[in-house]
Design an enzyme around this catalytic site. Structure first.
Site, PDB file in Angstrom:
ATOM      1  N   HIS A 176       2.374   3.451  -9.014  1.00  0.00           N
ATOM      2  CA  HIS A 176       2.177   2.019  -9.281  1.00  0.00           C
ATOM      3  C   HIS A 176       3.358   1.459 -10.076  1.00  0.00           C
ATOM      4  O   HIS A 176       3.800   0.342  -9.836  1.00  0.00           O
ATOM      5  CB  HIS A 176       0.865   1.796 -10.032  1.00  0.00           C
ATOM      6  CG  HIS A 176      -0.358   2.212  -9.262  1.00  0.00           C
ATOM      7  ND1 HIS A 176      -0.558   1.841  -7.938  1.00  0.00           N
ATOM      8  CD2 HIS A 176      -1.431   2.967  -9.603  1.00  0.00           C
ATOM      9  CE1 HIS A 176      -1.717   2.363  -7.528  1.00  0.00           C
ATOM     10  NE2 HIS A 176      -2.252   3.047  -8.503  1.00  0.00           N
ATOM     11  N   ASP A 182       0.833  -1.208   0.000  1.00  0.00           N
ATOM     12  CA  ASP A 182       0.000   0.000   0.000  1.00  0.00           C
ATOM     13  C   ASP A 182       0.868   1.258   0.000  1.00  0.00           C
ATOM     14  O   ASP A 182       1.976   1.253   0.545  1.00  0.00           O
ATOM     15  CB  ASP A 182      -0.915  -0.028   1.242  1.00  0.00           C
ATOM     16  CG  ASP A 182      -2.099   0.922   1.100  1.00  0.00           C
ATOM     17  OD1 ASP A 182      -2.319   1.455  -0.003  1.00  0.00           O
ATOM     18  OD2 ASP A 182      -2.804   1.127   2.109  1.00  0.00           O
ATOM     19  N   ARG A 226     -12.220   2.187  -8.115  1.00  0.00           N
ATOM     20  CA  ARG A 226     -11.383   3.366  -8.398  1.00  0.00           C
ATOM     21  C   ARG A 226     -11.736   3.938  -9.774  1.00  0.00           C
ATOM     22  O   ARG A 226     -12.367   3.252 -10.586  1.00  0.00           O
ATOM     23  CB  ARG A 226      -9.905   2.948  -8.351  1.00  0.00           C
ATOM     24  CG  ARG A 226      -9.486   2.582  -6.943  1.00  0.00           C
ATOM     25  CD  ARG A 226      -7.992   2.393  -6.833  1.00  0.00           C
ATOM     26  NE  ARG A 226      -7.640   2.074  -5.452  1.00  0.00           N
ATOM     27  CZ  ARG A 226      -6.431   2.184  -4.948  1.00  0.00           C
ATOM     28  NH1 ARG A 226      -5.432   2.590  -5.704  1.00  0.00           N
ATOM     29  NH2 ARG A 226      -6.212   1.887  -3.687  1.00  0.00           N
ATOM     30  N   LEU A 259      10.614 -20.630  -5.381  1.00  0.00           N
ATOM     31  CA  LEU A 259       9.659 -19.709  -4.737  1.00  0.00           C
ATOM     32  C   LEU A 259       8.262 -19.844  -5.331  1.00  0.00           C
ATOM     33  O   LEU A 259       8.083 -19.843  -6.550  1.00  0.00           O
ATOM     34  CB  LEU A 259      10.151 -18.268  -4.922  1.00  0.00           C
ATOM     35  CG  LEU A 259       9.199 -17.174  -4.415  1.00  0.00           C
ATOM     36  CD1 LEU A 259       9.073 -17.227  -2.893  1.00  0.00           C
ATOM     37  CD2 LEU A 259       9.687 -15.793  -4.859  1.00  0.00           C
ATOM     38  N   TRP A 307     -11.848  -2.186  -7.802  1.00  0.00           N
ATOM     39  CA  TRP A 307     -12.596  -1.964  -9.057  1.00  0.00           C
ATOM     40  C   TRP A 307     -13.347  -0.635  -9.001  1.00  0.00           C
ATOM     41  O   TRP A 307     -13.721  -0.086 -10.036  1.00  0.00           O
ATOM     42  CB  TRP A 307     -13.602  -3.094  -9.305  1.00  0.00           C
ATOM     43  CG  TRP A 307     -12.986  -4.418  -9.651  1.00  0.00           C
ATOM     44  CD1 TRP A 307     -13.018  -5.558  -8.904  1.00  0.00           C
ATOM     45  CD2 TRP A 307     -12.256  -4.751 -10.849  1.00  0.00           C
ATOM     46  NE1 TRP A 307     -12.348  -6.579  -9.553  1.00  0.00           N
ATOM     47  CE2 TRP A 307     -11.870  -6.103 -10.744  1.00  0.00           C
ATOM     48  CE3 TRP A 307     -11.879  -4.026 -11.992  1.00  0.00           C
ATOM     49  CZ2 TRP A 307     -11.140  -6.756 -11.733  1.00  0.00           C
ATOM     50  CZ3 TRP A 307     -11.142  -4.674 -12.980  1.00  0.00           C
ATOM     51  CH2 TRP A 307     -10.784  -6.016 -12.843  1.00  0.00           C
TER      52      TRP A 307
HETATM   53  C1  IPE Z   1      -5.432  -2.657  -0.075  1.00  0.00           C
HETATM   54  O1  IPE Z   1      -5.077  -1.323  -0.262  1.00  0.00           O
HETATM   55  C2  IPE Z   1      -5.418  -3.386  -1.382  1.00  0.00           C
HETATM   56  C3  IPE Z   1      -4.107  -3.537  -2.004  1.00  0.00           C
HETATM   57  C4  IPE Z   1      -2.963  -3.181  -1.503  1.00  0.00           C
HETATM   58  C5  IPE Z   1      -4.122  -4.191  -3.282  1.00  0.00           C
HETATM   59  P1  IPE Z   1      -6.175  -0.178  -0.423  1.00  0.00           P
HETATM   60  O2  IPE Z   1      -5.441   1.092  -0.563  1.00  0.00           O
HETATM   61  O3  IPE Z   1      -7.123  -0.536  -1.495  1.00  0.00           O
HETATM   62  O4  IPE Z   1      -6.951  -0.286   0.970  1.00  0.00           O
HETATM   63  P2  IPE Z   1      -7.787   0.797   1.776  1.00  0.00           P
HETATM   64  O5  IPE Z   1      -8.772   1.379   0.806  1.00  0.00           O
HETATM   65  O6  IPE Z   1      -6.832   1.833   2.267  1.00  0.00           O
HETATM   66  O7  IPE Z   1      -8.395   0.020   2.899  1.00  0.00           O
HETATM   67  C1  IPE Z   2      -1.550   0.300  -3.345  1.00  0.00           C
HETATM   68  O1  IPE Z   2      -1.342   1.669  -3.387  1.00  0.00           O
HETATM   69  C2  IPE Z   2      -1.814  -0.291  -4.706  1.00  0.00           C
HETATM   70  C3  IPE Z   2      -3.210  -0.699  -4.921  1.00  0.00           C
HETATM   71  C4  IPE Z   2      -4.151  -0.690  -4.033  1.00  0.00           C
HETATM   72  C5  IPE Z   2      -3.557  -1.150  -6.255  1.00  0.00           C
HETATM   73  P1  IPE Z   2      -2.538   2.701  -3.361  1.00  0.00           P
HETATM   74  O2  IPE Z   2      -2.934   2.995  -4.763  1.00  0.00           O
HETATM   75  O3  IPE Z   2      -3.639   2.218  -2.494  1.00  0.00           O
HETATM   76  O4  IPE Z   2      -1.839   3.962  -2.725  1.00  0.00           O
HETATM   77  P2  IPE Z   2      -2.449   4.980  -1.661  1.00  0.00           P
HETATM   78  O5  IPE Z   2      -2.998   4.174  -0.527  1.00  0.00           O
HETATM   79  O6  IPE Z   2      -3.516   5.745  -2.379  1.00  0.00           O
HETATM   80  O7  IPE Z   2      -1.300   5.839  -1.261  1.00  0.00           O
HETATM   81 MG    MG Z   3      -4.040   2.448  -0.545  1.00  0.00          MG
END
Ligand code: IPE
Ligand code: IPE
Ligand code: MG
Length: 247
Positions: free
Chosen positions: A41, A24, A75, A135, A73
């Protein structure tokens, strides 16, 4: 590399069998640099490569990475499309690396919901790495723990309805065997980056006795030294599983 973070300091017999990571903070990493979230990303994909390499070098048998949740999904469509494009590219560019490094790729999640631009290379890499016994890398894609549990309950209910399974034949192992993670040991370590203190629908059943590590580091900045620091901290924890200190 800082010597205190060298693998030499780790007990090779006390390594986790399975590490799971909620990757995250990509968006915040980009925002801090006034960049588009997609750049975060892209940088996050590099941290994935480094983390896979570290697991391989240390001999950690299983690594599971939360890359895209069922909730993700929701987003904006341009971000979802960019993430799918990145996944496709990751699968294409990492295929050779996985083959030459004996990595077996697996996936957990609502795979049917992925676009074919991802499903096709995913199937190809999984098929092509099936015989590898190094792995075990599992990507959680369109993954949510609750949909996984619903899927498991439906499968067991259908088996009972067919008369193939009696309700009192359902044990913890039966449940585990009907989750997407069947065949994987439960994670020994869960790491979540970016400072959020929640599970966000990740492996709710499987994490029952997992050691949890939360770090403020944003995923694109997560590196080998920090990973090794967490492994060392894991080796210093006493896991009791509800019993008493053996000493
Ligand atoms: C959790 O992160 C999902 C992934 C890392 C793929 P999110 O950024 O989606 O989670 P929330 O919205 O902060 O709970
Ligand atoms: C994690 O990073 C990747 C996915 C959830 C796909 P985020 O996109 O959630 O990044 P933040 O939480 O907005 O910083
Ligand atoms: Mg996040």
């Amino acid at each position: 590399m800082n010597s205190s973070a060298s693998p030499v300091a780790l007990d090779p017999h006390g390594l986790p069998r399975h590490v799971a990571i909620i990757m995250d903070g990509n968006g915040r990493w980009a925002k801090q640099r006034l960049l588009n979230r997609v750049k975060g990303h892209e940088k996050g994909a590099e941290a994935v490569r480094d983390t896979v390499k570290t697991c391989r070098e240390l001999g950690i048998p299983c690594l599971t990475l939360y890359a895209f949740s069922t909730e993700n999904w929701q987003r904006p469509s341009h971000e979802v499309e960019a993430l799918m494009g990145l996944l496709k590219r990751f699968l294409e560019t990492e295929y050779d690396n996985m083959t030459s490094n004996n990595i077996r790729l697996g996936v957990i999640g609502e795979i049917a919901d992925l676009p074919s631009e991802v499903r096709v290379p995913l199937d190809r890499v999984m098929e092509g790495t099936r015989a590898n016994d190094g792995l075990r890398l599992t990507l959680a894609l369109s993954y949510g723990s609750r949909p996984e549990i619903v899927h498991m309950v439906r499968a067991l209910a259908a088996a009972v309805q067919r008369g193939d399974l009696a309700p009192d034949e359902i044990h913890e192992a039966t449940v585990s065997e009907h989750l997407y993670t069947r065949g994987l040991p439960d994670p020994d370590i869960l790491i979540r980056t970016s400072g959020e203190l929640r599970l966000s629908n990740f492996l709710l059943w499987q994490l029952a006795y997992t050691e949890l590590f939360f770090t403020p580091t944003l995923w694109p900045d997560f590196n080998r030294d920090e990973f090794i620091g967490i492994l060392r901290a894991f080796q210093n924890r006493e896991r009791r599983f509800g019993t008493v200190d053996p000493a």
